[in-house]
Design a protein around this motif. Structure first.
Motif, PDB file in Angstrom:
ATOM      1  N   VAL A 232       0.796  -1.281  -0.086  1.00 46.06           N
ATOM      2  CA  VAL A 232      -0.005  -0.107   0.001  1.00 46.06           C
ATOM      3  C   VAL A 232       0.793   1.296  -0.030  1.00 46.06           C
ATOM      4  O   VAL A 232       0.469   2.494  -0.215  1.00 46.06           O
ATOM      5  CB  VAL A 232      -0.885  -0.107   1.287  1.00 46.06           C
ATOM      6  CG1 VAL A 232      -1.902   1.114   1.428  1.00 46.06           C
ATOM      7  CG2 VAL A 232      -1.563  -1.551   1.419  1.00 46.06           C
ATOM      8  N   THR A 233       2.207   1.051   0.201  1.00 43.06           N
ATOM      9  CA  THR A 233       2.983   2.147   0.753  1.00 43.06           C
ATOM     10  C   THR A 233       3.759   2.651  -0.553  1.00 43.06           C
ATOM     11  O   THR A 233       5.074   1.838  -0.717  1.00 43.06           O
ATOM     12  CB  THR A 233       3.731   1.924   1.930  1.00 43.06           C
ATOM     13  OG1 THR A 233       2.982   1.493   3.083  1.00 43.06           O
ATOM     14  CG2 THR A 233       4.577   3.229   2.589  1.00 43.06           C
ATOM     15  N   SER A 234       3.359   3.621  -1.235  1.00 45.99           N
ATOM     16  CA  SER A 234       4.191   4.050  -2.475  1.00 45.99           C
ATOM     17  C   SER A 234       5.210   4.896  -2.082  1.00 45.99           C
ATOM     18  O   SER A 234       5.107   5.703  -1.244  1.00 45.99           O
ATOM     19  CB  SER A 234       2.988   4.806  -3.521  1.00 45.99           C
ATOM     20  OG  SER A 234       1.998   3.985  -3.596  1.00 45.99           O
ATOM     21  N   PRO A 235       6.301   4.730  -2.825  1.00 44.71           N
ATOM     22  CA  PRO A 235       7.269   5.796  -2.445  1.00 44.71           C
ATOM     23  C   PRO A 235       6.922   7.269  -2.688  1.00 44.71           C
ATOM     24  O   PRO A 235       6.395   7.790  -3.602  1.00 44.71           O
ATOM     25  CB  PRO A 235       8.667   5.447  -3.773  1.00 44.71           C
ATOM     26  CG  PRO A 235       8.352   4.146  -4.129  1.00 44.71           C
ATOM     27  CD  PRO A 235       6.570   4.118  -4.052  1.00 44.71           C
ATOM     28  N   ALA A 236       7.253   8.158  -1.632  1.00 41.43           N
ATOM     29  CA  ALA A 236       7.021   9.582  -1.417  1.00 41.43           C
ATOM     30  C   ALA A 236       5.596   9.635  -1.624  1.00 41.43           C
ATOM     31  O   ALA A 236       5.085  10.736  -1.784  1.00 41.43           O
ATOM     32  CB  ALA A 236       7.641  10.185  -2.578  1.00 41.43           C
ATOM     33  N   GLY A 237       4.826   8.743  -1.323  1.00 39.14           N
ATOM     34  CA  GLY A 237       3.312   8.698  -1.450  1.00 39.14           C
ATOM     35  C   GLY A 237       2.691   9.221   0.203  1.00 39.14           C
ATOM     36  O   GLY A 237       3.302   9.832   0.968  1.00 39.14           O
ATOM     37  N   THR A 238       1.395   8.736   0.112  1.00 37.53           N
ATOM     38  CA  THR A 238       0.178   9.435   1.062  1.00 37.53           C
ATOM     39  C   THR A 238       0.420   8.313   2.117  1.00 37.53           C
ATOM     40  O   THR A 238       0.707   8.743   3.578  1.00 37.53           O
ATOM     41  CB  THR A 238      -0.934   9.403   0.632  1.00 37.53           C
ATOM     42  OG1 THR A 238      -1.390   7.956   0.145  1.00 37.53           O
ATOM     43  CG2 THR A 238      -1.373  10.260  -0.580  1.00 37.53           C
ATOM     44  N   THR A 239       0.458   7.110   2.059  1.00 36.52           N
ATOM     45  CA  THR A 239       0.743   6.286   3.183  1.00 36.52           C
ATOM     46  C   THR A 239       1.927   6.315   4.044  1.00 36.52           C
ATOM     47  O   THR A 239       1.757   6.198   5.475  1.00 36.52           O
ATOM     48  CB  THR A 239       0.635   4.767   2.549  1.00 36.52           C
ATOM     49  OG1 THR A 239      -0.210   4.550   1.605  1.00 36.52           O
ATOM     50  CG2 THR A 239       0.334   3.805   3.617  1.00 36.52           C
ATOM     51  N   ILE A 240       2.894   6.608   3.442  1.00 34.80           N
ATOM     52  CA  ILE A 240       4.374   6.602   4.364  1.00 34.80           C
ATOM     53  C   ILE A 240       4.097   7.933   5.168  1.00 34.80           C
ATOM     54  O   ILE A 240       4.779   7.976   6.255  1.00 34.80           O
ATOM     55  CB  ILE A 240       5.636   6.711   3.515  1.00 34.80           C
ATOM     56  CG1 ILE A 240       6.697   6.391   4.338  1.00 34.80           C
ATOM     57  CG2 ILE A 240       5.844   8.002   2.423  1.00 34.80           C
ATOM     58  CD1 ILE A 240       6.861   4.831   5.169  1.00 34.80           C
ATOM     59  N   ALA A 241       3.495   8.954   4.531  1.00 41.67           N
ATOM     60  CA  ALA A 241       3.399  10.332   5.465  1.00 41.67           C
ATOM     61  C   ALA A 241       2.639   9.929   6.598  1.00 41.67           C
ATOM     62  O   ALA A 241       2.926  10.581   7.755  1.00 41.67           O
ATOM     63  CB  ALA A 241       2.744  11.328   4.624  1.00 41.67           C
ATOM     64  N   ALA A 242       1.435   9.228   6.565  1.00 40.52           N
ATOM     65  CA  ALA A 242       0.814   8.667   7.716  1.00 40.52           C
ATOM     66  C   ALA A 242       1.463   7.957   8.803  1.00 40.52           C
ATOM     67  O   ALA A 242       1.408   8.054   9.892  1.00 40.52           O
ATOM     68  CB  ALA A 242      -0.575   7.936   7.267  1.00 40.52           C
ATOM     69  N   ILE A 243       2.249   6.781   7.972  1.00 39.26           N
ATOM     70  CA  ILE A 243       3.136   5.844   8.854  1.00 39.26           C
ATOM     71  C   ILE A 243       4.043   6.633   9.683  1.00 39.26           C
ATOM     72  O   ILE A 243       4.240   6.510  11.087  1.00 39.26           O
ATOM     73  CB  ILE A 243       3.780   4.748   7.951  1.00 39.26           C
ATOM     74  CG1 ILE A 243       2.749   3.992   7.090  1.00 39.26           C
ATOM     75  CG2 ILE A 243       4.749   4.099   8.880  1.00 39.26           C
ATOM     76  CD1 ILE A 243       1.963   3.110   8.064  1.00 39.26           C
TER      77      ILE A 243
END
Ligand SMILES: NC(=O)C1=CN([C@@H]2O[C@H](COP(=O)(O)OP(=O)(O)OC[C@H]3O[C@@H](n4cnc5c(N)ncnc54)[C@H](O)[C@@H]3O)[C@@H](O)[C@H]2O)C=CC1
Ligand SMILES: O=C(O)[C@@H]1CCC=N1
Length: 274
Positions: A232-243
């Protein structure tokens, strides 16, 4: 299935949230209402259960006399009083199943007639939708046949797993209380949807369906949760910002501490204490 437990009579002593959830599941699985008894402290509650399920409401003493299997589902703090009232009336050929958090089988064995089989079970409320997780441990007089009988009951409303009794407090923290943590997360995420300007109904639908989809993938894909999260966690994406926010706020550490606290509370309840 539990329903086929060959005409065995089962009594629920204490038919609150978990007792009623189990009772309804057993009936769904085909157990005849005529083979199920309930006890309740209040007459109105007994009448409600009789009207809703067609089961028989009896006194604790009659349940002890008439049923083959007694499922004790009162709060740990009420178990001492229940056993004081009841122990002399439970013959040693009955199977006593306790669903109470914390209380060891040995605690029951010292209060019941010598040789009475006791099985400790920690179910959870998803038994209501036949997706329960029940963790089972036998006491010193519980035979293989008693464990199988217990498994039959709890497998009719979900999964059942045998563990050594030394693991019961931890299991209580994980699966007994577990559904509450997921509800808590869902509630918080729906609030986040409100913060982001979504109507509550939309936020609710998005989060609940995401939870269902994620749960089924966890169960059916055979993949480790890390793998599923990475997908679910795309590079420089939304999910990693939340994580990053979750890690910054120590959510992982909070969960470790929370489940440890639940395990410790289960241990504290071992003597039916406050
Ligand atoms: N709620 C849950 O998710 C789970 C609860 N448990 C265990 O199940 C037990 C019950 O928990 P809940 O259903 O949540 O509590 P609850 O308070 O909803 O139910 C307990 C019921 O027992 C009745 N009761 C108390 N003393 C009685 C007596 N002497 N005779 C007849 N009835 C009596 C109460 O009136 C009440 O209806 C606890 O020991 C808990 O540790 C285990 C797994 C999950
Ligand atoms: O909160 C409790 O003590 C009970 C036991 C596991 C789930 N509910």
């Amino acid at each position: 299935m539990g329903g086929s437990a060959t005409g065995q009579k089962i009594a629920f002593l204490g038919t609150g949230k978990i007792g009623e959830a189990l009772l309804s599941g057993l009936l769904r699985a085909g157990k005849a209402p005529g083979d199920v008894m309930v006890t309740a402290r209040r007459t109105e509650r007994a009448e409600e259960l009789t009207a809703r399920y067609g089961v028989t409401a009896v006194s604790n003493a009659d349940a002890a006399k008439l049923a083959d299997t007694l499922i004790l589902a009162v709060k740990p703090q009420d178990m001492g009083a229940l056993l004081e009232e009841l122990a002399p009336q439970i013959a040693a050929d009955k199977l006593v199943i306790s669903a109470a958090a914390g209380i060891p089988t040995a605690w029951f064995e010292t209060r019941l007639a010598a040789g009475t089989p006791v099985v400790r079970v920690m179910p959870n409320t998803p038994v209501l939708v036949d997706e329960g997780m029940s963790v089972i441990s036998g006491g010193s007089h519980a035979t293989e046949a008693h464990l199988v009988r217990t498994e039959e009951i709890f497998r009719s409303v979900g999964k059942a797993l045998r563990v050594p009794e030394s693991q019961q407090d931890a299991a209580t923290a994980l699966s007994g209380s577990g559904p509450a943590y997921f509800y808590f997360l869902v509630e918080a995420m729906i609030d986040a949807g409100i913060l982001l300007g979504l109507p509550r109904q939309v936020a609710h639908e998005l989060i609940v369906q995401s939870a269902i989809g994620a749960s089924i993938m966890l169960r059916d894909s055979g993949e480790h949760p890390v793998k599923l999260r990475e997908a679910v966690t795309s590079p420089a994406g939304t999910t990693i910002a939340a994580i990053r926010e979750l890690e910054n706020h120590g959510v992982r550490a909070a969960l470790l501490g929370a489940l440890e606290a639940a395990r410790d509370r289960s241990r504290e309840l071992a003597t039916g204490g406050k």
